[in-house]
Design an enzyme around this catalytic site. Structure first.
Site, PDB file in Angstrom:
ATOM      1  N   THR A  14       0.569  -1.471   0.187  1.00 37.03           N
ATOM      2  CA  THR A  14       0.138   0.642  -0.469  1.00 37.03           C
ATOM      3  C   THR A  14       0.624   1.214  -0.159  1.00 37.03           C
ATOM      4  OG1 THR A  14       0.356  -0.468   2.601  1.00 37.03           O
ATOM      5  CG2 THR A  14      -1.975  -0.875   0.897  1.00 37.03           C
ATOM      6  N   SER A  39       0.241  -6.486   3.505  1.00 38.89           N
ATOM      7  CA  SER A  39       0.592  -5.350   4.247  1.00 38.89           C
ATOM      8  C   SER A  39      -0.165  -5.154   5.428  1.00 38.89           C
ATOM      9  CB  SER A  39       0.277  -3.824   4.199  1.00 38.89           C
ATOM     10  OG  SER A  39      -1.323  -3.504   4.226  1.00 38.89           O
ATOM     11  N   LYS A  44      -5.294   1.308   4.657  1.00 39.41           N
ATOM     12  CA  LYS A  44      -4.400   2.257   3.284  1.00 39.41           C
ATOM     13  C   LYS A  44      -4.884   0.784   2.272  1.00 39.41           C
ATOM     14  CE  LYS A  44      -0.588   4.066   4.902  1.00 39.41           C
ATOM     15  NZ  LYS A  44       1.210   3.655   5.323  1.00 39.41           N
ATOM     16  N   ALA A  86       9.148  -5.214   0.194  1.00 34.47           N
ATOM     17  CA  ALA A  86       8.747  -3.904  -0.096  1.00 34.47           C
ATOM     18  C   ALA A  86       8.309  -2.607   1.129  1.00 34.47           C
ATOM     19  CB  ALA A  86       7.990  -2.747  -1.013  1.00 34.47           C
ATOM     20  N   LEU A 128      14.017  -4.464  -2.400  1.00 30.68           N
ATOM     21  CA  LEU A 128      13.703  -2.438  -1.684  1.00 30.68           C
ATOM     22  C   LEU A 128      14.915  -2.800  -0.900  1.00 30.68           C
ATOM     23  CD1 LEU A 128      11.838  -2.917  -4.127  1.00 30.68           C
ATOM     24  CD2 LEU A 128      10.886  -0.882  -3.119  1.00 30.68           C
ATOM     25  N   LYS A 132      20.259   5.233   1.532  1.00 24.59           N
ATOM     26  CA  LYS A 132      21.588   4.757   3.141  1.00 24.59           C
ATOM     27  C   LYS A 132      22.058   3.790   3.454  1.00 24.59           C
ATOM     28  CE  LYS A 132      17.997   9.356   3.833  1.00 24.59           C
ATOM     29  NZ  LYS A 132      17.545   8.897   2.087  1.00 24.59           N
ATOM     30  N   TYR A 140      18.149   3.785  10.047  1.00 25.36           N
ATOM     31  CA  TYR A 140      17.446   2.785   8.916  1.00 25.36           C
ATOM     32  C   TYR A 140      18.421   2.008   8.155  1.00 25.36           C
ATOM     33  CZ  TYR A 140      15.068   3.290   4.688  1.00 25.36           C
ATOM     34  OH  TYR A 140      14.467   2.219   3.532  1.00 25.36           O
ATOM     35  N   VAL A 173      12.686   8.660  -4.082  1.00 24.58           N
ATOM     36  CA  VAL A 173      11.228   8.012  -5.302  1.00 24.58           C
ATOM     37  C   VAL A 173      10.709  10.088  -5.317  1.00 24.58           C
ATOM     38  CG1 VAL A 173       9.386   7.453  -5.840  1.00 24.58           C
ATOM     39  CG2 VAL A 173      11.774   6.137  -4.918  1.00 24.58           C
ATOM     40  N   SER A 176       7.087  10.429  -3.311  1.00 26.31           N
ATOM     41  CA  SER A 176       6.759   9.511  -2.470  1.00 26.31           C
ATOM     42  C   SER A 176       6.378   9.761  -0.604  1.00 26.31           C
ATOM     43  CB  SER A 176       7.932   8.315  -2.536  1.00 26.31           C
ATOM     44  OG  SER A 176       9.286   8.736  -1.868  1.00 26.31           O
TER      45      SER A 176
END
Length: 337
Positions: A14, A39, A44, A86, A128, A132, A140, A173, A176
């Site tokens: 989502t 998800s 969502k 993802a 994905l 970073k 992260y 992106v 996004s």
């Protein structure tokens, strides 16, 4: 790639890229048997189901679940041929303040996906990643680097299984959820665009560019590659000028865990990095396929041993004018100065 009679599942389906992948697959691969959106956010999923109604798209399924829950993943993966992973906790500053939650989702969730794939009939997995994850300085990035390592290494323990795991790594992106351009468009109404550091640069890729890269990996990966796109960079000051030239631009300082410039390939990676034309590929240090055959198949060229790829030293740059055109095309069709 032929999706006829196949089932594909997208974890975190989502999200921005998940929805773009869904639109792409349903438009270009209508012969797919099932497309499963996995998800944990029911709201969502409810909203996305209005955008992709089952009556119009009978192939689509919505499956509520969390990648932290291995049992739920195994159930969702039954009869699935392809997986696009993802799902992630992706906001840098939130991960810094909630480290355990980030680790559970981005590392534990990645391992659960790998394990669930081995216990079902999944044939191909594309995970994905993010710029970073390259030489990370924040949690992260460190969790996504670990995730990358888990998916790459999974190819070494698959035994006789035909499954192939690969990774796609790209930059910001455009448009996004949570990214800088929608944030600046919103802040423009207040007359102020907060700048973290005037020297800051970032890689830039469109949602469609991300979709194309995932589909490329799905079709062409031999197992263990980290694919990196050749994409332009932008300067944060150019983004601000493109969106709100009349706005005040106070310097507010870098947030916890942020870099001034992002990297996607370090000089240490260069020993395993090959130029494939449209993409670079960081190949695994050990693989169950022939490097010579890979080079021949993709006309791959080894990069120089001191090669690196970062947003501050890129050869290709977006301008204020090109950013305005891209914003209108990819983010907000009603965008006007």
């Amino acid at each position: 790639m032929n999706f006829k009679g196949k089932s594909l599942l997208i974890t975190g389906g989502t999200g921005s890229l998940g929805k773009a992948l869904t639109a792409h697959i349903l438009t270009n691969h209508s012969e797919i048997r099932r497309l499963i959106i996995f998800s944990r956010d029911e709201q969502k999923q409810f909203v996305m189901a209005q955008e992709f109604p089952v009556k119009q798209f009978p192939q689509i399924r919505f499956f509520i679940g969390d990648v932290r829950d291995i049992g739920r993943l195994k159930r969702a993966f039954k009869g699935v041929d392809y997986v696009i992973h993802a799902a992630a906790m992706k906001h840098v500053h939130l991960a810094e303040y909630n480290p355990e939650e980030c680790i559970k989702t981005n590392i534990g969730g990645a391992q659960n996906v790998v394990d669930a794939c081995f216990e079902t009939s999944v044939e191909r997995v594309v995970a994905l990643s993010t710029d970073k994850a390259c030489a990370p300085i924040n949690l992260y990035g460190a969790t996504k680097l670990t995730s990358d390592k888990l998916f790459v290494a999974a190819n070494n323990i698959k035994g006789d299984s035909p499954i192939k795991f690969s990774v796609v790594r790209y930059g910001n992106v455009m448009g996004s959820n949570g990214s800088v351009i929608p944030f600046f468009i919103k802040k423009k109404k207040e007359g102020t665009l907060p700048i973290t550091d005037p020297k800051m640069t970032r890689f830039n890729i469109s949602l469609q560019g991300g979709v194309d890269m995932v589909m490329h990996a799905m079709e062409n990966a031999w197992g263990g590659e980290i694919f990196v796109p050749k994409i332009p960079s932008y300067k944060i000051m150019d983004v601000a000028e493109a969106i709100g030239p009349e706005c005040e631009k106070p310097i507010v300082g870098i947030r916890p865990g942020e870099k001034v410039h992002e990297e996607m390939i370090t000089t240490s990676d260069s020993f395993y990095t090959y130029d494939l034309g449209k993409y670079y590929a960081i190949l695994p240090a050990t693989s169950n396929w022939s490097l010579e055959n890979f080079i021949s198949e993709f006309k791959a060229t080894k990069v120089e041993s001191d090669f690196s790829y970062n947003s501050g030293e890129n050869d290709e740059w977006e301008t204020v004018e090109s950013l305005r055109s891209l914003i209108k095309e990819h983010v907000d069709s009603n965008f006007e100065l």
